[in-house]
Scaffold this active site. Sequence first.
Site, PDB file in Angstrom:
ATOM      1  N   ARG A 172      -5.785   7.059   8.939  1.00 54.14           N
ATOM      2  CA  ARG A 172      -5.234   5.697   9.041  1.00 54.14           C
ATOM      3  C   ARG A 172      -4.348   5.499  10.282  1.00 54.14           C
ATOM      4  NH1 ARG A 172      -8.661   5.789   6.367  1.00 54.14           N
ATOM      5  NH2 ARG A 172      -8.858   5.415   4.145  1.00 54.14           N
ATOM      6  N   SER A 221      -4.183  -1.034   0.448  1.00 55.63           N
ATOM      7  CA  SER A 221      -3.184  -0.016   0.089  1.00 55.63           C
ATOM      8  C   SER A 221      -1.833  -0.331   0.710  1.00 55.63           C
ATOM      9  CB  SER A 221      -3.636   1.358   0.558  1.00 55.63           C
ATOM     10  OG  SER A 221      -4.808   1.722  -0.118  1.00 55.63           O
ATOM     11  N   GLU A 291       1.382   1.518   4.847  1.00 53.87           N
ATOM     12  CA  GLU A 291       0.068   1.357   5.493  1.00 53.87           C
ATOM     13  C   GLU A 291      -0.073  -0.093   5.969  1.00 53.87           C
ATOM     14  OE1 GLU A 291      -3.281   3.328   3.713  1.00 53.87           O
ATOM     15  OE2 GLU A 291      -4.684   1.795   4.424  1.00 53.87           O
TER      16      GLU A 291
HETATM   17  C1  LIG Z   1      -8.826  -5.990  -0.828  1.00 52.21           C
HETATM   18  C2  LIG Z   1      -8.542  -5.107   0.360  1.00 52.21           C
HETATM   19  C3  LIG Z   1      -9.022  -3.815   0.382  1.00 52.21           C
HETATM   20  C4  LIG Z   1      -8.783  -2.977   1.480  1.00 52.21           C
HETATM   21  N1  LIG Z   1      -9.259  -1.710   1.469  1.00 52.21           N
HETATM   22  C5  LIG Z   1      -9.044  -0.891   2.516  1.00 52.21           C
HETATM   23  C6  LIG Z   1      -9.555   0.441   2.531  1.00 52.21           C
HETATM   24  O1  LIG Z   1     -10.211   0.894   1.614  1.00 52.21           O
HETATM   25  N2  LIG Z   1      -9.295   1.216   3.612  1.00 52.21           N
HETATM   26  C7  LIG Z   1      -8.571   0.764   4.677  1.00 52.21           C
HETATM   27  O2  LIG Z   1      -8.395   1.521   5.641  1.00 52.21           O
HETATM   28  N3  LIG Z   1      -8.078  -0.503   4.702  1.00 52.21           N
HETATM   29  C8  LIG Z   1      -8.298  -1.336   3.651  1.00 52.21           C
HETATM   30  N4  LIG Z   1      -7.796  -2.613   3.656  1.00 52.21           N
HETATM   31  C9  LIG Z   1      -6.962  -3.049   4.781  1.00 52.21           C
HETATM   32  C10 LIG Z   1      -7.713  -3.795   5.895  1.00 52.21           C
HETATM   33  O3  LIG Z   1      -8.853  -4.456   5.406  1.00 52.21           O
HETATM   34  C11 LIG Z   1      -8.153  -2.916   7.036  1.00 52.21           C
HETATM   35  O4  LIG Z   1      -7.107  -2.143   7.532  1.00 52.21           O
HETATM   36  C12 LIG Z   1      -8.721  -3.805   8.147  1.00 52.21           C
HETATM   37  O5  LIG Z   1      -9.497  -3.019   8.960  1.00 52.21           O
HETATM   38  C13 LIG Z   1      -7.674  -4.578   8.952  1.00 52.21           C
HETATM   39  O6  LIG Z   1      -8.346  -5.464   9.840  1.00 52.21           O
HETATM   40  P1  LIG Z   1      -7.770  -6.940  10.149  1.00 52.21           P
HETATM   41  O7  LIG Z   1      -8.670  -7.582  11.125  1.00 52.21           O
HETATM   42  O8  LIG Z   1      -7.537  -7.685   8.897  1.00 52.21           O
HETATM   43  O9  LIG Z   1      -6.396  -6.566  10.843  1.00 52.21           O
HETATM   44  P2  LIG Z   1      -5.007  -7.347  10.707  1.00 52.21           P
HETATM   45  O10 LIG Z   1      -4.510  -7.207   9.316  1.00 52.21           O
HETATM   46  O11 LIG Z   1      -5.109  -8.712  11.250  1.00 52.21           O
HETATM   47  O12 LIG Z   1      -4.108  -6.468  11.693  1.00 52.21           O
HETATM   48  C14 LIG Z   1      -3.782  -5.134  11.370  1.00 52.21           C
HETATM   49  C15 LIG Z   1      -3.201  -4.462  12.623  1.00 52.21           C
HETATM   50  O13 LIG Z   1      -4.218  -4.338  13.608  1.00 52.21           O
HETATM   51  C16 LIG Z   1      -3.853  -5.013  14.809  1.00 52.21           C
HETATM   52  N5  LIG Z   1      -5.068  -5.636  15.353  1.00 52.21           N
HETATM   53  C17 LIG Z   1      -5.922  -6.477  14.723  1.00 52.21           C
HETATM   54  N6  LIG Z   1      -6.957  -6.794  15.526  1.00 52.21           N
HETATM   55  C18 LIG Z   1      -6.740  -6.145  16.697  1.00 52.21           C
HETATM   56  C19 LIG Z   1      -7.447  -6.076  17.942  1.00 52.21           C
HETATM   57  N7  LIG Z   1      -8.593  -6.744  18.168  1.00 52.21           N
HETATM   58  N8  LIG Z   1      -6.904  -5.325  18.951  1.00 52.21           N
HETATM   59  C20 LIG Z   1      -5.734  -4.656  18.774  1.00 52.21           C
HETATM   60  N9  LIG Z   1      -5.030  -4.699  17.623  1.00 52.21           N
HETATM   61  C21 LIG Z   1      -5.534  -5.424  16.597  1.00 52.21           C
HETATM   62  C22 LIG Z   1      -2.785  -6.021  14.423  1.00 52.21           C
HETATM   63  O14 LIG Z   1      -1.915  -6.283  15.497  1.00 52.21           O
HETATM   64  C23 LIG Z   1      -2.078  -5.286  13.276  1.00 52.21           C
HETATM   65  O15 LIG Z   1      -1.131  -4.387  13.807  1.00 52.21           O
HETATM   66  C24 LIG Z   1      -8.037  -3.472   2.584  1.00 52.21           C
HETATM   67  C25 LIG Z   1      -7.555  -4.789   2.552  1.00 52.21           C
HETATM   68  C26 LIG Z   1      -7.805  -5.598   1.460  1.00 52.21           C
HETATM   69  C27 LIG Z   1      -7.286  -7.002   1.462  1.00 52.21           C
END
Ligand SMILES: Cc1cc2nc3c(=O)[nH]c(=O)nc-3n(C[C@H](O)[C@H](O)[C@H](O)COP(=O)(O)OP(=O)(O)OC[C@H]3O[C@@H](n4cnc5c(N)ncnc54)[C@H](O)[C@@H]3O)c2cc1C
Length: 317
Positions: A172, A221, A291
Amino acid sequence: MSSLLSYLPPVRGRIQENVPLDEWTSLHVGGCAEVLFMPEDSDDLIHFLRRRPRAVPVTVLGAGTNVLIRDGGIPGIVIHLGNGFRRIFKEGNTFEVGASVIATTFAEQAAYEGVSGFEFLSTLPGTMGGGICANAGCFGRSFKDILLEVEAVDFCGRIHWVPAKKLGFTYRASTIPKDWILVRAWICGQILPSPLILKTMEEYHATRAATQPTQTRTAGSLFKNPEGKTAWELIDAVGLRGTHLGGAEISEKHANFLINTGHATASDLETLGEKAREKVLKETGVSLSWEIVRLGVPFPEETAWEERIQAKKGVSS
Ligand SMILES: Cc1cc2nc3c(=O)[nH]c(=O)nc-3n(C[C@H](O)[C@H](O)[C@H](O)COP(=O)(O)OP(=O)(O)OC[C@H]3O[C@@H](n4cnc5c(N)ncnc54)[C@H](O)[C@@H]3O)c2cc1C
């Protein structure tokens, strides 16, 4: 006092002031982006970043599924990559994928095109960019297992192409600099008949639905699993499963999921998360780390941008 917008360069994409961010995140809380910029394409992003005043902070927001945005919002510029970064190209078993493609969408397309290896992505609700930064994963796989290379633009508008092995992936986490915006990625899988891929995806979805509160306002998480332990077991062991604070709840279904029951503030959620961290530390000696990424400020701030911008110019000249 002039608004921040008046100090920023012209763009082709959308740029707006005071945009409420609660609907941009899966927890549905948080204040406003002082300025929200959605670049039209990479050139628009690069042009903007090269000309923006250096004193103004930049924050990147993907699909908002792994963030807790505080009630006072995010000062400065929030950048969200939209449609201009949503293209997918396939060549053999390799894909070039835009950073704002939703991981589930990509996994489904790859499955129908008969490329395996991305089944785990079909249950990840965020963007490819957000997922790569955090090395998101599940079912024993994470982005590090499928990534070949990324293209990023730093906050000064410089472009970087970096092979995956230089991105320092661990559980992570990655060593991708905090001032980089991922814009594209190259990803590799294996050819396999679509029905087999779709069957695995169905199994993953069923497992999730049975064990996690995925249909609620959550950000996945709450804490990373510490070495050799699971966060949910530690939270459970100190009796916090189902605990409420204001509109925030530690899920009954999965003790490492923080939930907005409908009327939570960001402060409720963060305070409950911190209380859980403190109790686990006190009673088990294990220090959990968040996380979920916490962004922004607890209370709205008014910034004297004119002075900050002039002061920064003075320093750099
Ligand atoms: C129901 C649910 C289940 C989930 N299950 C998991 C799981 O099993 N495993 C897991 O690892 N995660 C899980 N997640 C968390 C999440 O989905 C992942 O971490 C996801 O990949 C985050 O992507 P995002 O676009 O939503 O990022 P955001 O939430 O918008 O941003 C997260 C971070 O990434 C940065 N960021 C976003 N896009 C970029 C970019 N293009 N360039 C640079 N930085 C960027 C942001 O600045 C921030 O610091 C879950 C979430 C939910 C709601």
